[in-house]
Design an enzyme around this catalytic site. Structure first.
Site, PDB file in Angstrom:
ATOM      1  N   ASP A   1      10.456   7.880   7.618  1.00 17.30           N
ATOM      2  CA  ASP A   1      11.156   7.619   6.844  1.00 17.30           C
ATOM      3  C   ASP A   1      10.212   6.618   5.365  1.00 17.30           C
ATOM      4  O   ASP A   1      10.734   5.161   6.220  1.00 17.30           O
ATOM      5  CB  ASP A   1      12.522   7.331   6.805  1.00 17.30           C
ATOM      6  CG  ASP A   1      13.315   7.368   5.620  1.00 17.30           C
ATOM      7  OD1 ASP A   1      12.643   7.319   4.141  1.00 17.30           O
ATOM      8  OD2 ASP A   1      14.229   7.495   5.920  1.00 17.30           O
TER       9      ASP A   1
ATOM     10  N   GLU B   1      -2.631  11.443  -2.553  1.00 18.26           N
ATOM     11  CA  GLU B   1      -3.735  11.145  -3.722  1.00 18.26           C
ATOM     12  C   GLU B   1      -5.428  10.868  -3.216  1.00 18.26           C
ATOM     13  O   GLU B   1      -5.344  10.719  -1.898  1.00 18.26           O
ATOM     14  CB  GLU B   1      -3.422   9.127  -3.387  1.00 18.26           C
ATOM     15  CG  GLU B   1      -4.390   8.743  -4.903  1.00 18.26           C
ATOM     16  CD  GLU B   1      -3.962   7.215  -5.133  1.00 18.26           C
ATOM     17  OE1 GLU B   1      -2.742   7.394  -4.512  1.00 18.26           O
ATOM     18  OE2 GLU B   1      -4.602   6.686  -5.649  1.00 18.26           O
TER      19      GLU B   1
ATOM     20  N   HIS C   1     -12.712   7.312  -7.293  1.00 20.61           N
ATOM     21  CA  HIS C   1     -12.008   7.995  -7.701  1.00 20.61           C
ATOM     22  C   HIS C   1     -13.090   9.314  -8.887  1.00 20.61           C
ATOM     23  O   HIS C   1     -12.420  10.173  -8.833  1.00 20.61           O
ATOM     24  CB  HIS C   1     -11.649   6.934  -8.631  1.00 20.61           C
ATOM     25  CG  HIS C   1     -10.171   6.533  -8.132  1.00 20.61           C
ATOM     26  ND1 HIS C   1      -9.540   6.999  -7.655  1.00 20.61           N
ATOM     27  CD2 HIS C   1      -9.775   5.081  -7.895  1.00 20.61           C
ATOM     28  CE1 HIS C   1      -8.452   6.793  -6.505  1.00 20.61           C
ATOM     29  NE2 HIS C   1      -8.871   5.512  -7.096  1.00 20.61           N
TER      30      HIS C   1
ATOM     31  N   LYS D   1       0.634  -2.045  -3.346  1.00 20.64           N
ATOM     32  CA  LYS D   1       0.411  -0.657  -3.723  1.00 20.64           C
ATOM     33  C   LYS D   1      -0.404   0.331  -2.381  1.00 20.64           C
ATOM     34  O   LYS D   1      -0.369   1.021  -2.106  1.00 20.64           O
ATOM     35  CB  LYS D   1       0.940  -0.333  -5.092  1.00 20.64           C
ATOM     36  CG  LYS D   1       0.867   1.719  -5.468  1.00 20.64           C
ATOM     37  CD  LYS D   1      -0.420   2.134  -5.646  1.00 20.64           C
ATOM     38  CE  LYS D   1      -0.073   3.719  -5.604  1.00 20.64           C
ATOM     39  NZ  LYS D   1      -0.847   4.636  -5.522  1.00 20.64           N
TER      40      LYS D   1
END
Lengths: 446, 446
Positions: A302, A90, A399, A286
């Site tokens: 992991d 991202e 962004h 998030k």
């Protein structure tokens, strides 16, 4: 266009085929089969022996998926300055982490600690006997458990870890005759999944045997049903805490329109929203995992285990909520993240994946505790950057720049075209179609 | 050994350095600097223009992190047979998915549907005016919102999506004067993050302007504070459902010791444990995300968004719980997963990452809805395989085989040595040190 294999084409024995043959079967689904095979192969490592390592991490492998491997410099955790490897697809995540890290490097850095490193496993079973008896002999059972696993635990004990405690828990109100033995482990610097599961499966055998043989039980008490034996990814006591702190004045420069104190209060409000509203909390958290997962992947950990533990922990008080909290007191801004992080620096992929090994060396070959603190710091760094943008200029500006570059690359733009596009798209909407139109016009004019 | 940069070595302007120079700075932390640079470069794509694409997905990139790219064959979803691309570093996940998929391909396949595809955004604000007035003019405000974003939404509307609805919500009991406008979007086949955020930031400007100019408000009601405007990753109504179903008898062969019905009942018990116990629920759900994330990454989707939504959804009833449920009725076993999956098949990385694009072609260029169903099926496949192993032979047998192969590769073992090791380690504990000892002895003997 959609070529799908229909049910009558079930493939038998696919896993046993050679990689080249698997590749061919996959390519049969593509418009251009030769190109497809070439594309897949172009992502193989040029050194066959290295490629073999990647192939055998997983099954039915035909290629490697590339995820950008970058670094965030100037991450100061407990006065040590790290260059932190991050693996993430991202855009803006590494930039945001770096920007936060740079800011806090001049305001005391990240202060982190590990609250505990407990790992948990469970043997779930049903048993219809006399509960009192079971509690009476539970110490003997524990002794048997330890004896049965001495060969498995010896190595872990020599490294300072092992089995910490056993708990006998029943949940009859929810499932009849249902017990669990909850076992707490210390796996030191390893994630310890194989160690824990090996111990647990051994405990399950011991448990069955114990009921069969111990004199306290009647004949009708000798059978038990082992439901399953498995580690838990929920590790609320394998916990790291990290915070940043400074006087309001040091936040003065973060926005043109807000004083440091105003920024702090608006930031607090935004975090408060994430505490009370699940829609916001999910996104807020998030952003934390953007940073943490990037470090986890780069170091061979992991990330799915980490995500599961962290989000389950976020709902521990009966409502899914923010993992961070703000404190404004005595003219100071303090921002804290507390998060379960079951990470390892030995075992698993950590030394087998060449880049994971490299990542750990880049961090000075940290202990698991140290890595937990570094990852937590990155989580806080990314979240701080996100909330900072949100309460000031908004997130779209940053962004859009990255998104624009990605689209420009898609059209193989020259450096000159890129420069022109950057100029133009300040104030213009960036989308695939608008950029396409711009580039086409530019080329038409040329 | 640990060489860490101390605080006085803060690096300035790192992001502006050339990649080669970044690489050198990183390599300075390593024992063998030349080897480190070579290693990093060995993971670059041989085609410079392709490598540039990866470099610009993210920031401060110095290499690519390889994650195995494999396929699970025979995934039958709604009677269509897919070969599903999976990107995952954990051993046994692709094998487990393939094994489940193969089994269910002969028992009706996965039956999936998309319940809805709603995406959500929020404008959070504080306002001290008369709430009744705000509700009175909210329809006018909505009209303004739509007008202000016609240029942004035009393209999305031509694809059948756009803005669905606006809700005005207040949460005064929790935060004084706090409102949110919750906006529901339909982003069709795109993930839509940039689209939603662009709309939201426009709404925020419109909102401020509305309070400033609408005649209904008094002077003291003209100011509002926009806290932030941002999409939500919590998408409880962007939801897929998938189930498998068969009569008990068809489960007969799954275990040597259990009949189909006994297997079904034990399986039900294991899932029941995951419903009532957070320690088990977290791990149970983690197994679902093993499959889903592997598909998400392979198709260029953001797995962190998916994880956040899914785990938050798992706590929607006030207690973190299993995302799956078992139903045993009329001699039939039915196993269902319901999970929020905000996935896209256009925009973002889906067409920019060469392997993501390839993955989508492999799946027949699915719509977002179709991809949601495929990913959900893989989630159920992996979870089914895990629970099946847990309630029968345990999971260590399968894991250990893969773990052994990884360790053997580390020691550059020959095929002959591997065969001997596989024989030996049936029944012997697999760990790095035991395998190392075995290989050393083997080589000493030779």
């Amino acid at each position: 266009m959609p070529k799908r294999r229909k049910r009558d084409f079930i493939i038998r024995g696919f896993s046993k085929l050679l990689k080249e043959d698997k590749l061919k079967i996959v390519a049969e689904l593509m418009d251009n089969q030769l190109e497809a095979v070439d594309l897949m192969k172009s992502f193989w490592h040029s050194d066959q022996s290295k490629q073999k390592i990647f192939d055998e991490f997983s099954e039915n492998t035909i290629s490697n998926f590339y995820i950008p491997y970058g670094v965030a410099p100037n991450v100061v955790v407990n006065d040590t300055n790290y260059l932190v490897p991050m693996t993430i697809e991202e855009s803006s995540v590494v930039a945001a982490a770096s920007s936060s890290a740079r800011f806090w490097s001049e305001h005391g850095g990240f202060k982190a600690k590990v609250i505990d490193t407990e790992k948990v496993g469970q043997v779930h079973f049903q048993w219809k006997g006399d509960k009192k008896k079971l509690h009476e002999v539970f110490d003997q059972m524990k002794h048997q458990f330890r004896r049965a696993t001495t060969s498995i635990t010896a190595n872990m004990e020599s490294r300072g870890g092992g089995i910490t405690e056993f708990y006998l828990i029943d949940k009859f109100t929810e499932i009849p005759d249902y017990y669990q033995i909850k076992i707490v482990f210390d796996t030191v610097d390893s994630m310890g999944a194989n160690f824990i599961n090996s111990c647990l499966e051994e405990f399950a055998l011991t448990l069955k045997d114990f009921f069969q043989t111990h004199p306290i039980f009647e004949d009708e008490e000798r059978d038990c049903t082992i439901i399953m034996s498995i580690l838990s990814n929920y590790t609320p006591r394998c916990l790291a805490e990290v915070y940043v702190e400074c006087p309001y004045e040091e936040l003065d420069g973060l926005d043109n329109e807000l004083t440091g104190e105003e920024f702090a209060r608006k930031f607090e409000l935004a975090v408060k929203v994430a505490e009370i509203d699940v829609y916001r909390a999910t996104t807020h958290n998030k952003g934390i995992f953007n940073g943490i997962d990037a470090v986890a992947i780069a170091t061979g950990n992991d990330f799915r285990a980490i995500e599961a533990a962290g989000h389950a922990y976020a709902s521990k008080d009966g409502k899914y909520s923010s993992l961070t909290e703000v404190e404004l007191k005595d003219g100071r801004f303090k921002y804290t993240l507390r998060i379960p992080l079951a990470m390892g620096t030995v075992g698993g992929l950590t030394s087998l994946h060449p880049l994971a090994k490299y990542s750990l060396e880049m961090l000075g070959n940290p202990s698991a505790r140290e890595l937990m603190m570094i990852a937590a710091a990155l989580g806080l760094a990314n979240n701080f950057a996100a909330v900072r943008s949100l309460v000031t200029k908004g997130i779209q500006i940053g962004h859009m720049k990255m998104h624009l570059m990605n689209i420009l690359n898609h059209f193989n733009t020259t450096e000159d075209e890129k420069a022109k596009a950057v100029d133009y798209f300040i104030g213009h909407k960036v989308s695939f179609s608008t950029v396409e139109r711009f580039i086409k016009n530019l080329r038409k004019e040329a």
